[in-house]
Design a protein around this motif. Structure first.
Motif, PDB file in Angstrom:
ATOM      1  N   LEU A 202      -7.613  49.384  15.374  1.00 19.66           N
ATOM      2  CA  LEU A 202      -7.184  50.747  15.053  1.00 19.66           C
ATOM      3  C   LEU A 202      -6.766  50.860  13.589  1.00 19.66           C
ATOM      4  N   LEU A 203      -6.065  49.872  13.082  1.00 23.01           N
ATOM      5  CA  LEU A 203      -5.674  49.897  11.671  1.00 23.01           C
ATOM      6  C   LEU A 203      -6.899  49.892  10.765  1.00 23.01           C
ATOM      7  N   SER A 204      -7.917  49.135  11.158  1.00 24.37           N
ATOM      8  CA  SER A 204      -9.137  49.071  10.342  1.00 24.37           C
ATOM      9  C   SER A 204      -9.875  50.403  10.314  1.00 24.37           C
ATOM     10  N   LYS A 205      -9.605  51.239  11.317  1.00 26.27           N
ATOM     11  CA  LYS A 205     -10.233  52.564  11.395  1.00 26.27           C
ATOM     12  C   LYS A 205      -9.334  53.657  10.808  1.00 26.27           C
ATOM     13  N   GLY A 206      -8.241  53.260  10.182  1.00 30.07           N
ATOM     14  CA  GLY A 206      -7.381  54.226   9.513  1.00 30.07           C
ATOM     15  C   GLY A 206      -6.347  54.898  10.383  1.00 30.07           C
ATOM     16  N   VAL A 207      -6.141  54.398  11.609  1.00 32.04           N
ATOM     17  CA  VAL A 207      -5.127  54.985  12.488  1.00 32.04           C
ATOM     18  C   VAL A 207      -3.743  54.571  11.990  1.00 32.04           C
ATOM     19  N   GLY A 208      -2.863  55.547  11.816  1.00 34.79           N
ATOM     20  CA  GLY A 208      -1.534  55.255  11.290  1.00 34.79           C
ATOM     21  C   GLY A 208      -0.407  55.402  12.277  1.00 34.79           C
ATOM     22  N   LYS A 209      -0.684  56.026  13.447  1.00 28.87           N
ATOM     23  CA  LYS A 209       0.355  56.223  14.459  1.00 28.87           C
ATOM     24  C   LYS A 209      -0.295  56.089  15.830  1.00 28.87           C
ATOM     25  N   ILE A 221       2.096  51.346  16.404  1.00 29.61           N
ATOM     26  CA  ILE A 221       1.628  51.432  15.022  1.00 29.61           C
ATOM     27  C   ILE A 221       2.369  52.576  14.352  1.00 29.61           C
ATOM     28  N   GLY A 222       3.041  52.269  13.253  1.00 28.05           N
ATOM     29  CA  GLY A 222       3.750  53.296  12.515  1.00 28.05           C
ATOM     30  C   GLY A 222       4.956  53.817  13.266  1.00 28.05           C
ATOM     31  N   ALA A 250      11.545  51.379  17.806  1.00 22.32           N
ATOM     32  CA  ALA A 250      10.511  50.465  17.327  1.00 22.32           C
ATOM     33  C   ALA A 250       9.568  51.166  16.361  1.00 22.32           C
ATOM     34  N   GLN A 251       9.247  50.478  15.299  1.00 23.15           N
ATOM     35  CA  GLN A 251       8.295  50.970  14.311  1.00 23.15           C
ATOM     36  C   GLN A 251       7.480  49.779  13.814  1.00 23.15           C
ATOM     37  N   ASP A 252       6.169  49.838  14.017  1.00 25.07           N
ATOM     38  CA  ASP A 252       5.282  48.728  13.650  1.00 25.07           C
ATOM     39  C   ASP A 252       5.750  47.418  14.274  1.00 25.07           C
TER      40      ASP A 252
END
Length: 341
Positions: A202-209, A221-222, A250-252
């Motif tokens: 998901l991070l590699s696809k630009g997902v931030g939350k 995530i985020g 919780a965050q990241d």
């Protein structure tokens, strides 16, 4: 109005089958579960997809822009991992190793990586967690289809005689069980590995939350759309689902719980649960009902929560305090809650 917290508990296969049989109800319940993050109705849109892999309900919630292809990628990744790591799926890497009669088996790079991580935790714990616990887990069979049968001492000793992580040899991309009767079972660590893989995807696809939930292995995530941390409710052992012992922010982070209330049966007034001890072959008997580990990697949290549960509070606390960037919540059998933060 959204409810205040995200429910954190393991969901069993029977419940998932019931939900999928009633698709409308499934959508309503999933919407509620992932509405429990405390976001306001005006917050960024979110979408959720669920699947069933490794005998676990997987839920992925993405905040902001998403696409069917993005969710498909997550589920395909989970399916690929199941086809490598499942002990019961014929033709998987683990199945092939277990049925090799002691001959070397060439496996995927992912299986090698996960198995090496499992062996490192076995070494660190002196075999308290052990990837060759399969003979014991098969014997006890504590799960949805368990009939409440307590194995005999002779059966337990025989199964236990084949549990020894030192019988796993990794060399030149191949895995060999030097004890042909040994049996790999990566249940104590595989879900954490998969959660980490989905997170990286998901991070590699630009997902931030996003929230990744693999039957209780939660990775966030985020932060929430309002830039505050996610709030994760930790299940009170043996209480009604949704009854919280406490709530974490919780965050990241990854949050993983192991406990004696997840899969168990009772017979003659004795509770038998699924976290088995490699010391005597019986369910671990410590002063704990559950351990929750907060860490950056879910694979670590998965292994550590099991290990700490088997160690008991004092030794588990000592282990967590020896690690960087790792916290834990211990719920004792007497109801006390003790945290390392």
């Amino acid at each position: 109005m959204n409810l205040p917290y995200f429910i954190f508990h393991r969901t069993n296969a029977a419940l998932f089958r019931h939900l999928t049989a009633c698709s409308a109800l499934c959508l309503v319940l999933c919407s509620l579960a992932f509405g429990l993050t405390g976001c306001s109705p005006s917050a960024a849109r979110k979408e959720t997809r669920t699947g069933f892999y490794l005998n676990t309900v997987i839920s992925i919630t993405i905040y902001g822009p998403s696409s069917p292809e993005l969710f498909d990628g997550c589920m395909e990744l989970a399916g690929r991992c199941e086809n490598m790591f499942s002990r019961t799926r014929e033709g998987s890497d683990i199945w092939n190793i277990n049925h090799s009669k002691g001959h070397p088996v060439r496996v995927s790079a992912e299986t090698l990586s996960l198995l090496q991580t499992a062996l490192s935790y076995a070494e660190m714990s002196g075999g308290l967690v052990d990837p060759t616990i399969g003979t014991l887990s098969i014997l006890w069979n504590i799960g949805d289809e368990n009939q409440g049968i307590v194995p005999s001492g002779e059966e337990i000793n025989e199964a236990l005689s084949h549990v020894d992580y030192r019988n796993v040899i990794i060399e030149d991309g191949q895995v060999t069980l030097t004890d042909p009767e040994a049996c790999l079972d990566l249940g104590f660590i595989a879900k954490g590995y998969i959660a980490d893989q989905i997170r990286e995807y998901l991070l590699s696809k630009g997902v931030g939350k996003a929230i990744i939930n693999l039957g209780g292995n939660v990775s966030v995530i985020g932060s929430r759309p309002d830039k505050t941390p996610f709030r994760v409710g930790i299940q009170q052992p043996f209480a009604e689902t949704g009854a919280y012992a406490l709530v974490l922010e919780a965050q990241d982070r990854s949050i993983v719980s192991s406990g004696n209330y997840e899969r168990y049966f009772e017979k003659d007034g004795i509770l038998y649960h699924h976290i088995l001890s490699t010391e005597d072959g019986y369910p671990g008997n410590t002063d704990l009902d559950s351990v929750t580990v907060i860490s950056s990697r879910s694979v670590d949290g998965d292994a550590l929560s099991t290990c700490c549960f088997l160690l008991g509070y004092e030794k588990g606390l000592e282990l967590i305090r020896s690690l960087e960037d790792t916290q834990a919540v211990f719920i004792l059998k007497n109801g006390e809650i003790r945290k390392t933060f």
